[in-house]
Write a protein that holds these residues in place. Structure first.
Motif, PDB file in Angstrom:
ATOM      1  N   SER A   1       6.725  12.961  19.144  1.00  0.00           N
ATOM      2  CA  SER A   1       6.804  12.051  20.291  1.00  0.00           C
ATOM      3  C   SER A   1       6.307  10.645  19.983  1.00  0.00           C
ATOM      4  O   SER A   1       6.178   9.822  20.871  1.00  0.00           O
ATOM      5  N   LYS A   2       5.988  10.377  18.711  1.00  0.00           N
ATOM      6  CA  LYS A   2       5.555   9.015  18.344  1.00  0.00           C
ATOM      7  C   LYS A   2       6.776   8.290  17.793  1.00  0.00           C
ATOM      8  O   LYS A   2       7.788   8.210  18.466  1.00  0.00           O
ATOM      9  N   GLY A   3       6.671   7.815  16.562  1.00  0.00           N
ATOM     10  CA  GLY A   3       7.780   7.041  16.000  1.00  0.00           C
ATOM     11  C   GLY A   3       9.087   7.807  15.902  1.00  0.00           C
ATOM     12  O   GLY A   3      10.151   7.201  15.795  1.00  0.00           O
ATOM     13  N   LEU A   4       9.032   9.139  15.916  1.00  0.00           N
ATOM     14  CA  LEU A   4      10.265   9.907  15.787  1.00  0.00           C
ATOM     15  C   LEU A   4      11.080   9.886  17.078  1.00  0.00           C
ATOM     16  O   LEU A   4      12.258  10.245  17.078  1.00  0.00           O
ATOM     17  N   GLY A   5      10.448   9.533  18.186  1.00  0.00           N
ATOM     18  CA  GLY A   5      11.221   9.214  19.391  1.00  0.00           C
ATOM     19  C   GLY A   5      11.577  10.374  20.303  1.00  0.00           C
ATOM     20  O   GLY A   5      12.361  10.197  21.234  1.00  0.00           O
TER      21      GLY A   5
ATOM     22  N   LEU B   1      12.436   5.062  10.031  1.00  0.00           N
ATOM     23  CA  LEU B   1      11.049   4.584  10.141  1.00  0.00           C
ATOM     24  C   LEU B   1      10.845   3.369   9.232  1.00  0.00           C
ATOM     25  O   LEU B   1      10.020   2.505   9.516  1.00  0.00           O
ATOM     26  N   ALA B   2      11.616   3.316   8.144  1.00  0.00           N
ATOM     27  CA  ALA B   2      11.540   2.157   7.239  1.00  0.00           C
ATOM     28  C   ALA B   2      11.850   0.862   8.000  1.00  0.00           C
ATOM     29  O   ALA B   2      11.274  -0.185   7.711  1.00  0.00           O
ATOM     30  N   ASP B   3      12.762   0.948   8.981  1.00  0.00           N
ATOM     31  CA  ASP B   3      13.087  -0.249   9.776  1.00  0.00           C
ATOM     32  C   ASP B   3      11.876  -0.698  10.594  1.00  0.00           C
ATOM     33  O   ASP B   3      11.610  -1.897  10.724  1.00  0.00           O
ATOM     34  N   ASP B   4      11.158   0.271  11.156  1.00  0.00           N
ATOM     35  CA  ASP B   4       9.948  -0.072  11.935  1.00  0.00           C
ATOM     36  C   ASP B   4       8.920  -0.767  11.048  1.00  0.00           C
ATOM     37  O   ASP B   4       8.278  -1.735  11.466  1.00  0.00           O
ATOM     38  N   HIS B   5       8.777  -0.264   9.823  1.00  0.00           N
ATOM     39  CA  HIS B   5       7.781  -0.847   8.917  1.00  0.00           C
ATOM     40  C   HIS B   5       8.209  -2.260   8.505  1.00  0.00           C
ATOM     41  O   HIS B   5       7.384  -3.172   8.437  1.00  0.00           O
ATOM     42  N   ARG B   6       9.504  -2.413   8.241  1.00  0.00           N
ATOM     43  CA  ARG B   6      10.016  -3.738   7.886  1.00  0.00           C
ATOM     44  C   ARG B   6       9.795  -4.713   9.043  1.00  0.00           C
ATOM     45  O   ARG B   6       9.356  -5.855   8.838  1.00  0.00           O
ATOM     46  N   ARG B   7      10.071  -4.255  10.255  1.00  0.00           N
ATOM     47  CA  ARG B   7       9.892  -5.149  11.423  1.00  0.00           C
ATOM     48  C   ARG B   7       8.424  -5.485  11.630  1.00  0.00           C
ATOM     49  O   ARG B   7       8.083  -6.615  12.007  1.00  0.00           O
ATOM     50  N   ALA B   8       7.544  -4.531  11.392  1.00  0.00           N
ATOM     51  CA  ALA B   8       6.104  -4.805  11.534  1.00  0.00           C
ATOM     52  C   ALA B   8       5.677  -5.853  10.504  1.00  0.00           C
ATOM     53  O   ALA B   8       4.908  -6.768  10.815  1.00  0.00           O
ATOM     54  N   ALA B   9       6.196  -5.739   9.278  1.00  0.00           N
ATOM     55  CA  ALA B   9       5.857  -6.702   8.222  1.00  0.00           C
ATOM     56  C   ALA B   9       6.366  -8.091   8.600  1.00  0.00           C
ATOM     57  O   ALA B   9       5.666  -9.100   8.423  1.00  0.00           O
TER      58      ALA B   9
ATOM     59  N   ASN C   1       5.513   8.501   8.851  1.00  0.00           N
ATOM     60  CA  ASN C   1       5.236   7.090   8.559  1.00  0.00           C
ATOM     61  C   ASN C   1       4.412   6.976   7.270  1.00  0.00           C
ATOM     62  O   ASN C   1       4.626   6.061   6.471  1.00  0.00           O
ATOM     63  N   ALA C   2       3.487   7.902   7.096  1.00  0.00           N
ATOM     64  CA  ALA C   2       2.650   7.876   5.887  1.00  0.00           C
ATOM     65  C   ALA C   2       3.520   8.083   4.649  1.00  0.00           C
ATOM     66  O   ALA C   2       3.357   7.390   3.639  1.00  0.00           O
TER      67      ALA C   2
ATOM     68  N   GLN D   1      -1.207  -5.507   8.292  1.00  0.00           N
ATOM     69  CA  GLN D   1      -0.051  -4.736   8.746  1.00  0.00           C
ATOM     70  C   GLN D   1      -0.008  -3.477   7.895  1.00  0.00           C
ATOM     71  O   GLN D   1      -0.075  -3.540   6.671  1.00  0.00           O
ATOM     72  N   TYR D   2       0.038  -2.351   8.570  1.00  0.00           N
ATOM     73  CA  TYR D   2       0.088  -1.067   7.884  1.00  0.00           C
ATOM     74  C   TYR D   2       1.157  -0.228   8.567  1.00  0.00           C
ATOM     75  O   TYR D   2       1.091  -0.017   9.782  1.00  0.00           O
ATOM     76  N   SER D   3       2.101   0.237   7.825  1.00  0.00           N
ATOM     77  CA  SER D   3       3.258   1.001   8.329  1.00  0.00           C
ATOM     78  C   SER D   3       3.824   0.327   9.586  1.00  0.00           C
ATOM     79  O   SER D   3       4.264  -0.821   9.493  1.00  0.00           O
ATOM     80  N   ASN D   4       3.775   0.975  10.729  1.00  0.00           N
ATOM     81  CA  ASN D   4       4.412   0.367  11.916  1.00  0.00           C
ATOM     82  C   ASN D   4       3.415  -0.353  12.818  1.00  0.00           C
ATOM     83  O   ASN D   4       3.691  -0.553  13.999  1.00  0.00           O
TER      84      ASN D   4
END
Ligand SMILES: *Cc1c(COP(=O)(O)O)cnc(C)c1O
Length: 340
Positions: free
Chosen positions: A198-202, A251-259, A174-175, A276-279
């Motif tokens: 086991s975090k954003g990588l699923g 992960l870019a999708d998660d960041h876009r959705r968080a924004a 994510n960073a 809002q920072y990353s996800n």
């Protein structure tokens, strides 16, 4: 109606394709070093992130603990953020199990540890003091990607002072995404890096510790001592491999959705979106209304964590799509519009 679980990115469930990959994994006894899927995962992440070796472990907490115990000995000390996972959220493991003293340092708002404060905290070589041996950073920290210039400066500082430098990179991918650089541009500043699958990588389970061959040898021994020497773990490593193949770019999708979520919650008067920072999205909610908000959202199939009162941390991940964001925004709106 599927649940939109914004509590953490740890809540993801393996996809059907990931489960297939797990089912077909070749396995062996990993304590003997004979699990081909585990070995492949370790090799691949070590190569990708620029290290000699890797070690697959059950959790990020164990990965960080093994790193600290491999860099430091009994009576040594590590410099760490006062609000870092390795200090505050791992049960004091380094002290409890490693006899390693933490020296917490207050973070700057961007998550960095000011170099002047670090310098002031390094102990003289003297029998009165623990031996300061290691600097431990975290990236992302509460969603924030540490500035790349700071990573370089921290690396140079550690070298000048003869300290090792470890990264808790639970969310290092994510960073990298948030900093718009290849992940190696972050990991190259460190002697060791812990990465969570086991975090954003699923992936359902697993972290990998990366470092020199010598450091990973020590960590392998401590993993066994800590009860983490597992056997046919290849089925779990296969999930990790699958995640690295298929879940990094997205992960870019998660960041876009968080924004998107942050922008739209920001339009609700009663709420104050702190950032809002990353996800991750941080929102202040009037404390008196939190419990009712939680009940309202649950009825709409949305889970939030109200543990960090009064600031909500909303986390996007693999199991939250655009429709989930729509539903969340609508539920917040209807609550604060008073239509209960
Ligand atoms: C989740 C996390 C870890 C490790 O957590 P486990 O639950 O033990 O896998 C370590 N550091 C950070 C910053 C984390 O968010």
């Amino acid at each position: 109606m599927s649940t939109v679980d914004l509590r953490s990115d740890t809540v993801t469930r393996p996809t059907a394709a990931m489960r297939q990959a797990m089912l077909h994994a070749e396995v062996g006894d990993d304590v003997y070093g004979e699990d081909p899927t585990v070995n492949a995962l370790q090799r691949r992440l070590a190569d990708d992130l620029g290290f000699e070796a890797g070690l697959f472990v059950p959790t990020g907490t164990q990965s960080n603990l093994l790193a600290l115990m491999s860099h430091c000995e009994r009576g040594d000390e590590y410099l760490v953020g006062a609000d870092a996972h390795t200090y505050k959220y791992e049960g004091g493991g380094a002290a409890v199990l490693g006899s390693i003293q933490p020296q917490p340092i207050a973070h700057d708002v961007d998550g960095s540890l000011p170099l002047d404060k670090l310098a002031a905290a390094i102990k003289m070589v003297d029998p009165h003091f623990a031996r300061t041996r290691l600097l431990a950073l975290e990236n992302t920290w509460h969603g924030r990607a540490l500035p790349l210039g700071y990573l370089q400066a921290a690396h140079d500082f550690a070298r000048e002072r003869g300290l090792g430098i470890h990264l808790d990179g639970a969310r290092v991918f994510n960073a990298a995404e948030a900093s718009a650089v290849p992940v190696r541009e972050i990991t190259r500043h460190f002697d060791s890096v812990s990465v969570c699958l086991s975090k954003g990588l699923g992936a359902p389970v697993g972290s990998v510790l990366l470092g020199s061959a010598a450091l990973i040898d020590k960590a392998r021994r401590w993993r066994k001592v800590a009860g983490g020497g597992w056997r046919q773990a290849g089925m779990l490593a296969a999930a990790g491999q699958y995640a690295l193949d298929h879940h990094v770019q997205r992960l870019a999708d998660d960041h876009r959705r968080a924004a998107d979520l942050a922008a739209r919650l920001g339009e609700i008067d009663t709420l104050s979106v702190l950032g809002q920072y990353s996800n991750m999205v941080f929102v202040d909610v009037p404390a008196a209304r939190l419990r009712a908000l939680d009940v309202h959202l649950r009825a709409a199939g949305i889970r939030i964590s109200i543990g960090y009162l009064p600031t909500l941390r909303l986390v996007t991940h693999l199991d939250i799509d655009d429709e989930g964001i729509e539903r969340t925004v609508a539920a917040f709106r209807s609550f604060f519009a008073g239509r209960l």
